[in-house]
Design an enzyme around this catalytic site. Structure first.
Site, PDB file in Angstrom:
ATOM      1  N   HIS A  50       0.854  -1.188   0.000  1.00  0.00           N
ATOM      2  CA  HIS A  50       0.000   0.000   0.000  1.00  0.00           C
ATOM      3  C   HIS A  50       0.891   1.239   0.000  1.00  0.00           C
ATOM      4  CE1 HIS A  50      -3.975  -1.857   1.723  1.00  0.00           C
ATOM      5  NE2 HIS A  50      -3.550  -2.469   0.623  1.00  0.00           N
ATOM      6  N   GLU A  52       1.270   3.745   2.106  1.00  0.00           N
ATOM      7  CA  GLU A  52       1.969   4.006   3.357  1.00  0.00           C
ATOM      8  C   GLU A  52       3.102   3.015   3.569  1.00  0.00           C
ATOM      9  OE1 GLU A  52      -2.482   4.954   4.045  1.00  0.00           O
ATOM     10  OE2 GLU A  52      -1.290   3.480   2.951  1.00  0.00           O
ATOM     11  N   SER A  77      -7.442   7.574   3.935  1.00  0.00           N
ATOM     12  CA  SER A  77      -7.515   7.081   5.305  1.00  0.00           C
ATOM     13  C   SER A  77      -6.850   5.702   5.398  1.00  0.00           C
ATOM     14  CB  SER A  77      -8.991   6.996   5.709  1.00  0.00           C
ATOM     15  OG  SER A  77      -9.145   6.578   7.026  1.00  0.00           O
ATOM     16  N   CYS A  79      -5.758   1.961   6.015  1.00  0.00           N
ATOM     17  CA  CYS A  79      -6.427   0.682   6.278  1.00  0.00           C
ATOM     18  C   CYS A  79      -5.875   0.068   7.566  1.00  0.00           C
ATOM     19  CB  CYS A  79      -6.204  -0.264   5.096  1.00  0.00           C
ATOM     20  SG  CYS A  79      -4.528  -0.954   5.056  1.00  0.00           S
ATOM     21  N   CYS A  82      -1.990  -0.691   7.348  1.00  0.00           N
ATOM     22  CA  CYS A  82      -1.144   0.495   7.413  1.00  0.00           C
ATOM     23  C   CYS A  82      -1.251   1.166   8.771  1.00  0.00           C
ATOM     24  CB  CYS A  82      -1.501   1.450   6.281  1.00  0.00           C
ATOM     25  SG  CYS A  82      -1.176   0.722   4.648  1.00  0.00           S
TER      26      CYS A  82
END
Length: 148
Positions: A50, A52, A77, A79, A82
Site C-alpha cells: 500500500h 503508506e 484514510s 487501512c 497500514c
C-alpha cells in the site's frame, strides 16, 4: 495546500499512471521527506505494498526516535494494515488527504494516541472516485472485499 500533502498526491498520480491504485504517501522528519511511495500492489504483484507501506519501505531502516518524531501524509484514510504499521513504529501524527471514499482504521489510530489531521483534499477524492468507478474489481481486491 500543504507541500507534503501535495507530494503524497503526486505519488498517488504516479500510481494511477502506472496502472495501479492511486494512493500516495510521504514520511516527513524534521520538515524533510525521508520516504515516499505509492500503492504498488498491481505493479509489483504484492499483497501488502500500500502507499503508506511503500513510503515506510523507501524511508529505509530508521531508529525509533525518527519514527516517533515524524509525520505520515497519506492521500487516503489508512487501512488496518497500514494503521498497524503506524502504531508499531510510534508515528504520532498522520495527515489524511480524504476519508470520504474509504474510512480506514481511524478509530484504532485515535485510541492509540495518534493525532489525525484531515486535509479534505478535493483532488484525492476525485482521483479515488475515478478509480473506484473505472476499476471497481481492483479497488475491492485492494481492500479485501469480494467483487460481485
Amino acid at each position: 495546500m500543504d507541500k507534503f500533502m501535495e507530494a503524497a498526491y503526486e505519488e498517488a498520480l504516479k500510481g494511477w499512471q502506472e496502472g495501479g491504485i492511486p494512493i500516495g504517501s510521504v514520511l516527513v522528519y524534521q520538515d524533510k521527506i525521508i520516504g515516499r511511495g505509492h500503492n504498488r500492489r498491481v505493479q509489483k504483484g504484492s499483497a501488502i505494498l500500500h502507499g503508506e507501506m511503500d513510503a515506510l519501505e523507501n524511508a529505509g531502516r530508521q531508529p525509533a526516535s525518527v519514527y516517533r518524531n515524524s509525520v505520515l501524509y497519506t492521500t487516503l484514510s489508512p487501512c488496518p494494515m497500514c494503521s498497524g504499521a503506524i502504531v508499531l513504529y510510534g508515528i504520532p501524527k498522520v495527515v489524511i488527504g480524504e476519508n470520504e471514499t474509504f474510512m480506514g482504521d481511524e478509530i484504532h489510530l485515535k485510541e492509540k494516541g495518534v493525532e489525525l489531521v484531515h486535509a479534505h483534499h478535493a483532488g484525492c477524492v476525485d482521483l479515488m472516485n475515478k478509480m473506484i468507478s473505472e476499476k471497481p474489481e481492483l479497488w475491492n481486491e485492494d481492500i479485501g472485499e469480494i467483487f460481485n
